[in-house]
Write a protein that holds these residues in place. Structure first.
Motif, PDB file in Angstrom:
ATOM      1  N   ARG A 252      -0.567   4.789   9.912  1.00  0.00           N
ATOM      2  CA  ARG A 252      -1.674   3.935   9.476  1.00  0.00           C
ATOM      3  C   ARG A 252      -1.205   2.549   9.037  1.00  0.00           C
ATOM      4  NH1 ARG A 252      -6.158   6.789   7.837  1.00  0.00           N
ATOM      5  NH2 ARG A 252      -7.020   4.791   7.272  1.00  0.00           N
ATOM      6  N   LYS A 253      -0.441   1.903   9.920  1.00  0.00           N
ATOM      7  CA  LYS A 253      -0.072   0.514   9.691  1.00  0.00           C
ATOM      8  C   LYS A 253      -0.484  -0.320  10.892  1.00  0.00           C
ATOM      9  CE  LYS A 253       3.773   0.720   6.397  1.00  0.00           C
ATOM     10  NZ  LYS A 253       5.199   0.359   6.154  1.00  0.00           N
ATOM     11  N   THR A 254      -0.806  -1.597  10.644  1.00  0.00           N
ATOM     12  CA  THR A 254      -1.137  -2.503  11.736  1.00  0.00           C
ATOM     13  C   THR A 254       0.136  -2.897  12.479  1.00  0.00           C
ATOM     14  OG1 THR A 254      -0.944  -4.421  10.293  1.00  0.00           O
ATOM     15  CG2 THR A 254      -3.119  -3.392  10.456  1.00  0.00           C
ATOM     16  N   LYS A 255      -0.012  -3.587  13.585  1.00  0.00           N
ATOM     17  CA  LYS A 255       1.150  -3.977  14.385  1.00  0.00           C
ATOM     18  C   LYS A 255       2.101  -4.877  13.615  1.00  0.00           C
ATOM     19  CE  LYS A 255      -1.100  -3.520  18.889  1.00  0.00           C
ATOM     20  NZ  LYS A 255      -1.514  -4.213  20.136  1.00  0.00           N
ATOM     21  N   ASP A 256       1.557  -5.655  12.665  1.00  0.00           N
ATOM     22  CA  ASP A 256       2.427  -6.527  11.885  1.00  0.00           C
ATOM     23  C   ASP A 256       2.949  -5.851  10.616  1.00  0.00           C
ATOM     24  OD1 ASP A 256       0.108  -6.430  10.468  1.00  0.00           O
ATOM     25  OD2 ASP A 256      -0.228  -8.592  10.392  1.00  0.00           O
ATOM     26  N   GLY A 257       2.742  -4.509  10.515  1.00  0.00           N
ATOM     27  CA  GLY A 257       3.336  -3.739   9.437  1.00  0.00           C
ATOM     28  C   GLY A 257       2.522  -3.622   8.173  1.00  0.00           C
ATOM     29  N   LYS A 258       1.284  -4.113   8.176  1.00  0.00           N
ATOM     30  CA  LYS A 258       0.457  -4.030   6.973  1.00  0.00           C
ATOM     31  C   LYS A 258      -0.194  -2.654   6.864  1.00  0.00           C
ATOM     32  CE  LYS A 258      -0.636  -8.965   6.643  1.00  0.00           C
ATOM     33  NZ  LYS A 258      -1.717  -9.982   6.629  1.00  0.00           N
ATOM     34  N   ALA A 259      -0.193  -2.119   5.655  1.00  0.00           N
ATOM     35  CA  ALA A 259      -0.803  -0.808   5.419  1.00  0.00           C
ATOM     36  C   ALA A 259      -2.320  -0.898   5.473  1.00  0.00           C
ATOM     37  CB  ALA A 259      -0.361  -0.264   4.069  1.00  0.00           C
ATOM     38  N   THR A 260      -2.941   0.115   6.069  1.00  0.00           N
ATOM     39  CA  THR A 260      -4.405   0.188   6.121  1.00  0.00           C
ATOM     40  C   THR A 260      -4.910   1.289   5.193  1.00  0.00           C
ATOM     41  OG1 THR A 260      -4.333   1.717   7.993  1.00  0.00           O
ATOM     42  CG2 THR A 260      -4.427  -0.644   8.499  1.00  0.00           C
ATOM     43  N   TYR A 261      -4.160   1.542   4.143  1.00  0.00           N
ATOM     44  CA  TYR A 261      -4.489   2.627   3.236  1.00  0.00           C
ATOM     45  C   TYR A 261      -3.977   2.289   1.841  1.00  0.00           C
ATOM     46  CZ  TYR A 261       0.467   3.556   3.735  1.00  0.00           C
ATOM     47  OH  TYR A 261       1.827   3.429   3.738  1.00  0.00           O
ATOM     48  N   ALA A 262      -4.494   3.028   0.869  1.00  0.00           N
ATOM     49  CA  ALA A 262      -3.960   2.969  -0.499  1.00  0.00           C
ATOM     50  C   ALA A 262      -3.854   4.392  -1.002  1.00  0.00           C
ATOM     51  CB  ALA A 262      -4.884   2.158  -1.398  1.00  0.00           C
ATOM     52  N   ILE A 263      -2.677   4.749  -1.513  1.00  0.00           N
ATOM     53  CA  ILE A 263      -2.495   6.073  -2.105  1.00  0.00           C
ATOM     54  C   ILE A 263      -1.961   5.875  -3.512  1.00  0.00           C
ATOM     55  CG2 ILE A 263      -0.226   6.340  -0.999  1.00  0.00           C
ATOM     56  CD1 ILE A 263      -0.942   9.412  -0.897  1.00  0.00           C
ATOM     57  N   ILE A 264      -2.674   6.436  -4.482  1.00  0.00           N
ATOM     58  CA  ILE A 264      -2.403   6.159  -5.890  1.00  0.00           C
ATOM     59  C   ILE A 264      -2.206   7.467  -6.636  1.00  0.00           C
ATOM     60  CG2 ILE A 264      -3.324   5.113  -8.008  1.00  0.00           C
ATOM     61  CD1 ILE A 264      -5.193   3.455  -6.089  1.00  0.00           C
ATOM     62  N   GLN A 265      -1.070   7.596  -7.294  1.00  0.00           N
ATOM     63  CA  GLN A 265      -0.887   8.712  -8.216  1.00  0.00           C
ATOM     64  C   GLN A 265      -1.393   8.254  -9.573  1.00  0.00           C
ATOM     65  OE1 GLN A 265       2.856  10.894  -8.190  1.00  0.00           O
ATOM     66  NE2 GLN A 265       2.676  11.214 -10.409  1.00  0.00           N
ATOM     67  N   SER A 266      -2.530   8.769  -9.956  1.00  0.00           N
ATOM     68  CA  SER A 266      -3.209   8.303 -11.167  1.00  0.00           C
ATOM     69  C   SER A 266      -2.624   8.960 -12.416  1.00  0.00           C
ATOM     70  CB  SER A 266      -4.706   8.610 -11.075  1.00  0.00           C
ATOM     71  OG  SER A 266      -4.896  10.009 -10.960  1.00  0.00           O
ATOM     72  N   GLU A 267      -3.123   8.537 -13.571  1.00  0.00           N
ATOM     73  CA  GLU A 267      -2.588   9.063 -14.826  1.00  0.00           C
ATOM     74  C   GLU A 267      -3.069  10.469 -15.144  1.00  0.00           C
ATOM     75  OE1 GLU A 267      -5.847   6.022 -16.077  1.00  0.00           O
ATOM     76  OE2 GLU A 267      -4.503   6.420 -14.389  1.00  0.00           O
ATOM     77  N   ASP A 268      -4.172  10.896 -14.552  1.00  0.00           N
ATOM     78  CA  ASP A 268      -4.671  12.263 -14.718  1.00  0.00           C
ATOM     79  C   ASP A 268      -5.770  12.505 -13.694  1.00  0.00           C
ATOM     80  OD1 ASP A 268      -7.050  11.085 -15.775  1.00  0.00           O
ATOM     81  OD2 ASP A 268      -6.207  11.156 -17.798  1.00  0.00           O
ATOM     82  N   GLU A 269      -6.294  13.734 -13.687  1.00  0.00           N
ATOM     83  CA  GLU A 269      -7.327  14.091 -12.712  1.00  0.00           C
ATOM     84  C   GLU A 269      -8.640  13.365 -12.964  1.00  0.00           C
ATOM     85  OE1 GLU A 269      -4.594  17.755 -12.907  1.00  0.00           O
ATOM     86  OE2 GLU A 269      -5.434  16.314 -14.338  1.00  0.00           O
TER      87      GLU A 269
END
Length: 619
Positions: A252-269
């Motif tokens: 899930r990256k564009t051809k120029d290497g940019k991420a098309t996603y965000a994944i976050i480990q949050s502080e709690d549920e």
């Protein structure tokens, strides 16, 4: 001597957690798989990092049954702390393999089994220099011993080592030396056994893959267009999010290497759920993964998403409860927690995979359902499905386009205005309970609306009017009724003359398939319904109505799914009998057969045995 069975063998390996047995066990399992033999593995591990006992079962089954076998043919007794019990886990006529570097204690001897000793400690001391690695590689000794006894060629094991450690030749060689030591020792001693042989099946597993449900779900979500993942670590769901962290940068990256996603480990549920709902409101395909305790903390945000109609996806990998319960054991005990999640009157869409293909497909489609119905959607699996290795056909990506549901663009709003139609955020224009929505960034002057978790009317205005509130609740229920026709249909198998039905879902599928074959051999023919989603559809009602009695198999104490059936159709409730397995171990066919036979005996004789406390299956 009895004639050995061919490709029908169940091996249980008892070790201490943290001693590196996982690598040895995977090598053994993958070697059997590489031989083309249908096989499965079950890992019963403790919730601490190391020190407590762990058991790993490898089942080879020419008939293709993938559930946990209820009879252990061979036990590798490599944990002194559990040895006194482990000797009784193996069946009469079975084999106990033990480390005979020291004499076997008198209390560890029993009649009716074959003892085969391999001096693992002495062998490993000759091969591996004193280091922490010595303890871990000791386990490779039993891989070699088992390979010799049951016919796994060293060539096959070497290929698996190369597949596993391809870029680490030194690791391959060090493990191979230890495995060969166990193999050669058994060969030199001339040890034999007569219970089973493993024989390669040419092209037997050709084209198949090995994976876990959590990984299959992660891939399905990635290909389902998820762009925001917020999560907090909890067993047994963490590996789902971790798999996404692995695959996202590759897929899930564009051809120029940019991420098309965000994944976050949050502080709690709580924070994770809030972020998911916020991202869903903004138009992103958003999800979290958690287990029962985390789901409990997320309930308030789930209620907000339900009442404000925000798409969001929750992957729930179930474990033993209540409270901390058994964090590393499997159950299906959060069914009602998902279906009724949050306070007030709520009902939710649930997708229930039963194998790797449905894990992938349902994960991908969950975002379509969330956006089509503008609501939280739950993908319900369990530890057995999520964390154990399963063989599967390759995961194939469907060609269906994303279903974003009733989203209005600025151009569409302009057309509406010309036609004299008005955008009303919570108005049911089509009679299906689903309103139209706009996304932030829509620049049309009529696109904006308030999103609030308190009472509101069809125009998204604050309201405590009883008529507005009741209309909102009725429309939300109408939306669920519409969903009955959209969610995955159950898979139904019927046979002429069967008066008895069996219903199951999730990881119970394979043990139920095996149990039905055993029951058929004993004279009880059954029909079968594999439930794949909630809310229940008409097919489920018709199945229950068509049978004199229906056994609903589920892995919890209280019959949670049966209660949902009986709430939907109380007039059919007397036809449903629960088969309940809740010891934390993966379901086994033998226990299902036992409970059904006991209930059938009760129907014939009025005996009360079936009402007694369910027996706890052994590891």
């Amino acid at each position: 001597m009895e004639s050995p069975t061919i490709n029908d063998l169940n091996i249980c390996i008892a070790t201490e957690n943290g001693t590196g047995s996982a690598s040895a066990n995977n090598i053994l399992f993958k070697s059997i798989f590489k031989m083309g033999i249908p096989c499965s593995s079950k890992n019963m591990f403790p919730s601490n990092i190391q020190g407590l006992p762990t058991w790993y079962q490898v089942r080879a089954c020419a008939d293709g049954y993938m559930g946990r076998k209820d009879v252990i043919d061979v036990i590798v007794m490599f944990n002194d702390a559990t040895a006194a019990k482990d000797i009784y886990r193996v069946r009469d006529g079975g084999i106990i393999i033990y480390d005979d570097s020291t004499p076997l204690q008198a209390n560890l001897k029993r009649d009716g089994v074959q003892y085969l000793g391999v001096p693992a400690n002495k062998l490993i001391q000759k091969i591996v220099p004193a280091s922490p690695l010595r303890t871990k590689q000791r386990n490779m000794i039993y891989v070699g011993a088992l390979a010799y006894l049951f016919g796994i060629e060293m060539k096959t094991i070497k290929e698996v080592l190369e597949d596993t450690f391809g870029k680490k030749p030194a690791v391959i060689e060090s493990n191979l030396v230890c495995i060969e030591a166990g193999f050669n020792y058994m060969k030199e001693k001339g040890f034999t056994q007569s219970i089973a042989r493993l024989m390669a099946i040419p092209n037997g597993n050709k084209g198949k893959i090995i994976t876990e449900g959590n990984t299959a779900c992660a891939l399905g979500a990635v290909f389902g267009g998820v762009s925001v993942v917020c999560w907090y670590p909890i067993t047994p769901s963490s590996s789902l999010a971790e798999a996404m962290e692995y695959y996202f940068p590759r897929l899930r990256k564009t051809k120029d290497g940019k991420a098309t996603y965000a994944i976050i480990q949050s502080e709690d549920e709580i924070a994770a759920a809030g972020m998911v709902v916020g991202a869903g409101w903004a138009g992103a395909r958003a999800m979290t993964s958690t287990s029962g305790p985390g789901l409990s903390l997320m309930n308030e945000s789930i209620g907000l998403a339900y009442f404000t109609e925000i798409p969001s996806v929750f992957f729930i990998v179930q474990r033993g409860g209540p409270s901390t319960g058994l964090p590393t054991r499997t159950q299906q005990s959060d069914i009602q927690l998902m279906y009724y999640a949050s306070h007030g009157d709520t009902r939710h869409i649930m997708l229930i995979p039963h194998d790797m293909k449905s894990c992938f497909d349902f994960a991908r489609r969950s975002f379509d359902f969330a956006e089509r119905f503008q609501t939280p959607v739950f993908v319900a699996i369990d530890l057995d499905l999520g964390m154990n290795l399963w063989s599967s056909n390759p995961l194939v990506l469907g060609k269906e386009p994303f279903d974003r549901g009733k989203v209005l663009t600025a151009e569409q709003l302009e057309q509406w205005e010309k036609q004299g139609k008005k955008f009303r955020r919570y108005f049911d224009m089509d009679g299906d309970g689903i309103p139209y929505r706009t996304l932030p960034g829509n620049m049309h002057r009529r696109a904006a609306y308030f999103t609030r978790g308190s009472g509101h009317d069809a125009d998204a205005r604050y309201s405590e009017d009883e008529k507005d509130y009741k209309e909102t609740l009725d429309r939300l229920r109408r939306k669920l009724e519409t969903a009955r026709e959209y969610v995955p249909k159950p898979i139904i198998e019927t046979s002429d003359g069967a008066k008895t039905g069996v219903i199951c879902f999730g990881s119970s599928y394979d043990p139920v398939r095996e149990a039905r074959d055993r029951l058929r051999a004993a004279g009880l023919k059954t029909d079968h319904l594999l439930l794949r989603a909630l809310p229940l559809g008409e097919e489920s009602r018709e199945f229950v109505a068509a049978h004199d009695r229906v056994y609903l198999v589920e892995q919890n104490r209280d019959g949670q799914m049966a209660a949902i059936f009986k709430e939907e159709w109380p007039e059919l409730g007397s036809r449903i009998a629960s088969v309940l397995i809740y010891d934390g171990l993966p379901a086994a066919a033998g226990e299902i057969v036992r409970q059904i036979k006991a209930h059938e005996a009760h129907l014939r004789t009025g005996a009360e045995e079936w009402r007694e406390k369910k027996l706890i299956a052994s590891i």
